[in-house]
Structures are given as C-alpha cells and as structure tokens.
Design a protein around this motif. Structure first.
Motif, short mmCIF file in Angstrom:
data_model
loop_
_atom_site.label_atom_id
_atom_site.label_comp_id
_atom_site.label_asym_id
_atom_site.label_seq_id
_atom_site.Cartn_x
_atom_site.Cartn_y
_atom_site.Cartn_z
N ALA A 1 0.83 -1.21 0.00
CA ALA A 1 0.00 0.00 0.00
C ALA A 1 0.86 1.25 0.00
O ALA A 1 0.46 2.29 -0.55
CB ALA A 1 -0.93 -0.01 1.22
N VAL A 2 2.04 1.17 0.59
CA VAL A 2 2.94 2.33 0.59
C VAL A 2 3.42 2.63 -0.82
O VAL A 2 3.45 3.80 -1.25
CB VAL A 2 4.14 2.06 1.53
CG1 VAL A 2 5.10 3.22 1.52
CG2 VAL A 2 3.65 1.78 2.95
N THR B 1 0.28 10.61 -3.10
CA THR B 1 -0.79 10.85 -2.15
C THR B 1 -0.29 11.68 -0.97
O THR B 1 0.81 11.46 -0.48
CB THR B 1 -1.36 9.52 -1.65
OG1 THR B 1 -1.71 8.71 -2.78
CG2 THR B 1 -2.57 9.73 -0.78
N ALA B 2 -1.14 12.61 -0.53
CA ALA B 2 -0.85 13.36 0.71
C ALA B 2 -1.26 12.49 1.89
O ALA B 2 -2.40 12.00 1.97
CB ALA B 2 -1.62 14.67 0.72
N VAL B 3 -0.34 12.29 2.84
CA VAL B 3 -0.55 11.35 3.93
C VAL B 3 -0.17 12.01 5.26
O VAL B 3 0.53 13.04 5.31
CB VAL B 3 0.29 10.07 3.73
CG1 VAL B 3 -0.15 9.32 2.49
CG2 VAL B 3 1.77 10.41 3.65
N PHE C 1 -4.54 8.16 5.00
CA PHE C 1 -4.81 8.95 3.80
C PHE C 1 -6.19 8.56 3.29
O PHE C 1 -6.59 7.39 3.31
CB PHE C 1 -3.76 8.71 2.72
CG PHE C 1 -3.72 7.31 2.20
CD1 PHE C 1 -4.39 6.96 1.03
CD2 PHE C 1 -3.02 6.32 2.87
CE1 PHE C 1 -4.36 5.67 0.54
CE2 PHE C 1 -2.99 5.02 2.38
CZ PHE C 1 -3.65 4.69 1.22
N ASP C 2 -6.96 9.54 2.85
CA ASP C 2 -8.28 9.33 2.25
C ASP C 2 -9.17 8.45 3.13
O ASP C 2 -9.80 7.48 2.67
CB ASP C 2 -8.17 8.69 0.86
CG ASP C 2 -7.45 9.59 -0.12
OD1 ASP C 2 -7.44 10.82 0.11
OD2 ASP C 2 -6.86 9.07 -1.09
N SER C 3 -9.23 8.77 4.41
CA SER C 3 -10.03 8.02 5.39
C SER C 3 -9.62 6.58 5.54
O SER C 3 -10.38 5.73 6.00
CB SER C 3 -11.54 8.09 5.01
OG SER C 3 -11.98 9.43 4.95
N HIS C 4 -8.39 6.25 5.13
CA HIS C 4 -7.85 4.91 5.28
C HIS C 4 -6.66 4.97 6.23
O HIS C 4 -5.89 5.94 6.24
CB HIS C 4 -7.40 4.33 3.94
CG HIS C 4 -8.53 4.14 2.96
ND1 HIS C 4 -9.44 3.11 3.04
CD2 HIS C 4 -8.89 4.87 1.87
CE1 HIS C 4 -10.30 3.20 2.06
NE2 HIS C 4 -10.00 4.27 1.33
N GLN C 5 -6.51 3.92 6.99
CA GLN C 5 -5.38 3.81 7.91
C GLN C 5 -4.65 2.50 7.63
O GLN C 5 -5.27 1.43 7.59
CB GLN C 5 -5.84 3.86 9.37
CG GLN C 5 -4.67 3.89 10.37
CD GLN C 5 -5.15 4.08 11.79
OE1 GLN C 5 -6.36 4.08 12.05
NE2 GLN C 5 -4.22 4.25 12.71
#
Length: 574
Positions: free
Chosen positions: A87-88, A96-98, A134-138
C-alpha cells in the motif's frame, strides 16, 4: 568461500531486477542444482584419505553456496515485493498526501541543494514507517522511508517517534527506501528515543557543540571523523576532500573502526590479557564505539570491514582475511539484501579486498629500515585506491591526480584525531576541563587534515577528466595494475635490472631464430625501396621513383631548383 560470496551477491542483486516469476524459477534452479551436488557429494563420501579423515568435497561446498544464494534471492524478493507491491508503494505512485507516524533510524543529513519550496536548509532523515493515514484509510505497515524536511528536522534523533504530514513519491531506482516523503509540516515528537539511543545521541550533540568552539576546518571535520556528524562540514572543504579522494575521512569509515580496534587490542595485550580475552574486550569496545556513532547500516558495514582489514594486516595469512571477508559479505547480504545494489557497499568490499590481497605484499616491498607504520601508511591507501578506482570512475568520471600522496600525508593525522577525539567524547559531559586537552590536540590534527585536502586540491591538474562507462573502468583498472607494477619495480632495482637484461637476451635470441630472406627476395626487397637514392657520378642525392626496370628512371621535376644557364648571343649577332 569466494564462489559462495559471488553467488549470494548475484542472487540478491538479481532479485531487484527480475519479476517475481523469473525470480521464483531462478531460486528453484539453484535449489535443484544444490540437491544434485549434494547427491554427488554423498555418493563419494565413502572415499577416505590415508589418515582416515574424509576428503574435502568441492561439490558439497558449491551445493551450500547455491543454497545460500537461493536464500538470499528469496529474502531479497520478499523485501522488494514489500517495497514495490504494498500500500505504501501504491500511495507513492499516486503522490498521495498522507499523515504518518514514523520512527527515526538515522542522523539527519543536510541537503546540498534547496527543494522546490526554495528553503535554504533542508534535511534528509531516514525513518521507519509505523502508521499511515490517507483518504479516510489507515494502514499499519513497516517500511523504510526517507523524509525530506525543512526547519525542525535537524533536531531529529534516532529512536524518536514522530508524526508529520507530507506527500509520498516513489524513490529513485536502486534506493533501499520504499518511498520518499516530502514533509509539509514540522515534526511532532510523540516519544523520546530509548535509553540505549538517547545516551549516545546526547554524547554526539555535546561533542559537536564542544567542537564548534574551534576555528578553521576542525569545527565541521572533527565531529564527522569522530562521531559521524557531518552537519557542520564546510561545503568548500567537502569539495576539496572529494577532489583528492579523501571523502572517506569526512565521516566514520572502516579506517576509524580499525584504528579503534587496533588501539584496544594493543592496550589489552599490554595489560597482559590473553588473546581470547583481548579479542573479546576489543570487540566490546568496538561495539560501544558503533553504538555511540549510531548503529546504522553504513557504520555497521564500516566496522565489519575495518575489523577484517586489521586482521589481514596484522595476521600472517592472507587467505584467512579473504575467508573472513567472504563470510562478512554473505552475512550482510542475507541480513540486508539491498546492499547488493549499493555502490557504498561495493566500494567497502573492494577496499577491504585490496588490503587483504595486496596490503601485506606491498608492505614487504619496503626495506627493513623503513618503520612498519610508514609502510602501512603507504600500502593501505595504495591497495584500496587500486581496487576502488574502476568503480569510482563509474560514479564520477574523473581522475584525482594527487589522491595517493594526499591520503598518505593525511594518514599520519587521522590516528590522533580518531583516538584522542574518541577519548574526549565521554569526558565532555563529565569533565570539560579534562576533555579540553585531548580535544584541542585532536582539533589541531583535524585542521591539518583539512589543510592537506585544500593544498592538494589547489594544485594544478588536481582533477582530470576520464572516459565514462565500461571503457573508463577498464582503462582505470589497467592504469591501477601499471601503477602497482611500477611500485614493485621501484622497490626492486636489482631484480628490475635482471628482468630487463633477461628480456633483452630473449629478444636477441628470438630475432636470431627468425628465418632469413633468400638472396633473391632480399634483392627484390632492395629493388622496391623508394626514397633518397645515391647515383654514382652525379655527386648529389636525388629523389626518384623506383620502376620495374623496363623504363628509364627520370628525375623528379624540381620547380624551384636553379637550372643550367642559357647562353645569350653577343650584342649585334644575328
């Protein structure tokens, strides 16, 4: 051990360039080949020597090497898949902004050029990812990242847990990090480093602050040579060190580790300790030194290679040093497969290989009247430069004309800086008054190292262009071989004269055995010569064209030559 080290290195490097299917096929082939060799070795295991002991079997050794190569390839494939198929990696590909929570694993390093934001001071900090949102994901994953940040990141210490925000992007090919994080905010400390990391970090910080009171090059060079902190190194001095091949002295390298280990061995032996106890105490002292500098990959690699180089110079058997080097290469590649594509690791191995293979022979070239430390000061940089030169040309196509004399001149100054500076590190927080004396002497010698680098870098022709690519590497390898041969000839004048006379005698004998031309061929050869021809009776040389003899030879026209005088009729004659 050499085939095993080469196979492990090749398999680990192939894992970074092959797709998973091809890598799986390669590992299966290695395992199958190992099994066949083991069956062959077991079938011939009944053969006994005359003394009753079993003979050494090369197929069995090669089978173990193939198994180690398969293990290295599988480990490298696992690391590569986690870097590029996780995923990274997907978030880095999408830029992606994280928001991340990381643990610092190395000291901050100042970047030479500013970033896109125009910030003058930017820092590169190696970290390990713990948590990413990021994007409501952890996502909770363990991955190596490189953080590029501005103000506040220079104070990051190994072992700290930090939260920050930024944008992920893919890392450069060949880099061990899974992604690069361009930090958009200052680091927020969540937890201090552990006790075993906090203490060495404070020692490094106080030593750097104490070295900052000195003037000249010691301000930035002394912390780098003792604790590995190059944050205060002057850019002009850094360029001078690169121009004369002294970059390895700007930070802790294998030379520093070998000096520490050698000093501890001598101290233990002078205290009448046995060899085993002296070795154990020296290794413990080297471990404490590595812990103080920071146990990252480069420092661990430098300590291992420095210890092997010291064993090769101090011991009397070069084969033992080569075996230790192969074992170290296999162990490091199995633990960290990304070292297989690291030029730093390759240069460390080549430098150690040069010391192991040619260090003691070069020292034996010197006469008995020359001190041993002088011979070592010449042999170590000469052997290391000869083996590392072809790879350095691939990285930077230039030739440092004064690399050898500069390293020889600085070798006398490196030992006091390393030993006295290391002795002053624990004294700085305990008793600054007692630390002033060794620290001042170490600073004086550090200024000498900087002066040597600046002097040789300022000489004409200090950096010369060199061909790039494979041609440049091959020519540099030939040049290094010629330099080693020239050194051998210079230290053996009698044998050099004998070799020259022997070569002359063999040449004369070879020319005497060559077949002679028959008289007819010799006459024909003489008849076809062209050039200046002496014509009897003329009294001068003429340039003429040789012909087959069917036509007369005519003199070549000479337009500017004075011709015969024409008689003019007397006045009044008709």
């Amino acid at each position: 051990m050499v085939p095993a080290a080469l196979l492990v290195w090749s398999a680990a490097a192939a894992a970074h360039h092959l797709n998973p299917l091809a890598l799986a096929v390669l590992c299966l082939v290695l395992v199958a080949g190992s099994g066949l060799l083991l069956l062959r070795a077991s079938s011939s295991a009944g053969a006994r020597a005359l003394d009753g002991r079993p003979r050494r079997s090369f197929p069995a050794t090669l089978a173990v090497a193939l198994l180690l190569a398969a293990a290295a390839g599988g480990n490298a494939a696992d690391e590569s898949s986690r870097r590029h198929q996780s995923a990274v990696a997907a978030a880095a590909t999408a830029h992606t902004a994280v928001t991340v929570e990381v643990e610092v694993t190395g000291a901050p390093r100042r970047l030479k050029t500013p970033g896109r934001s125009g910030l003058a001071d930017r820092w590169a900090v190696p970290v390990t990812l713990i948590d990413m949102s990021f994007d409501s994901h952890q996502v909770q994953a363990r991955a190596r990242l490189l953080v590029l940040g501005g103000a506040g990141w220079e104070d990051a210490a190994p072992g700290q847990r930090i939260r920050t925000t930024g944008k992920l992007k893919p890392s450069e090919p060949g880099q061990p990090e899974a992604a690069v994080l361009s930090a958009s905010s200052a680091p927020l400390t969540l937890g201090p480093p552990g006790l075993w990391q906090q203490g060495p970090g404070e020692l490094r910080g106080r030593f750097t602050a104490a070295a900052g009171h000195f003037d000249g090059d010691a301000r930035g060079l002394l912390p780098g040579m003792v604790t590995g902190d190059t944050s205060a190194l002057d850019a002009e001095l850094d360029t001078a060190m690169k121009s004369v091949g002294m970059t390895h002295l700007t930070a802790v390298s294998g030379a520093n580790c070998s000096l520490i280990l050698g000093a501890l061995l001598l101290a233990a032996r002078n205290l009448r300790c046995s060899r085993a106890s002296a070795a154990v105490l020296s290794l413990l002292g080297l471990g404490l030194f590595v812990l103080m500098v920071g146990p990252d990959a480069s420092v661990l690699r430098a300590s291992v290679m420095g210890a092997i180089g010291l064993v090769a110079l101090a011991g009397g058997r070069p084969g033992r040093g080569l075996s230790f080097l192969c074992l170290a290469v296999i162990g490091l590649l199995l633990a960290q497969p990304e070292l297989s594509i690291s030029f730093g690791f390759l240069l460390s191995v080549l430098a150690t290989l040069g010391i192991v293979m040619t260090g003691r022979p070069i020292m034996s070239w010197f006469p008995a009247a020359v001190p041993r430390w002088v011979a070592a000061a010449v042999a170590v940089p000469l052997s290391a430069q000869a083996f590392c030169g072809p790879v350095i040309v691939l990285l930077q196509p230039q030739f440092s004309s004064y690399a050898l004399p500069a390293n020889m001149a600085a070798a006398v100054l490196v030992a006091p800086v390393t030993l006295l500076g290391t002795a002053a590190v624990p004294l700085v927080p305990l008793s600054p008054v007692l630390a002033a004396a060794p620290l001042g002497v170490a600073a004086a010698f550090a200024n000498g190292v900087g002066g040597v680098a600046r002097f040789f870098a300022g000489l004409p022709g200090a950096v010369l262009p060199w061909p790039e690519g494979a041609f440049g590497a091959v020519t540099m390898a030939l040049f290094s071989a010629v330099c080693l041969a020239a050194w051998w000839l210079a230290f053996h004048p009698a044998r050099t004269a004998g070799l020259a006379l022997a070569a002359h005698g063999r040449t004369v004998t070879l020319l005497g055995r060559m077949p002679r031309f028959p008289d007819g061929l010799r006459a024909l050869w003489r008849g076809r010569r062209t050039g200046l021809v002496h014509r009897p009776g003329r009294g001068r040389l003429r340039v003429c064209n040789q012909s087959s003899g069917r036509k007369p030879q005519w003199l070549l026209p000479r337009p500017h030559a004075p011709g015969p005088r024409h008689r003019r009729p007397p006045p009044g004659a008709m």
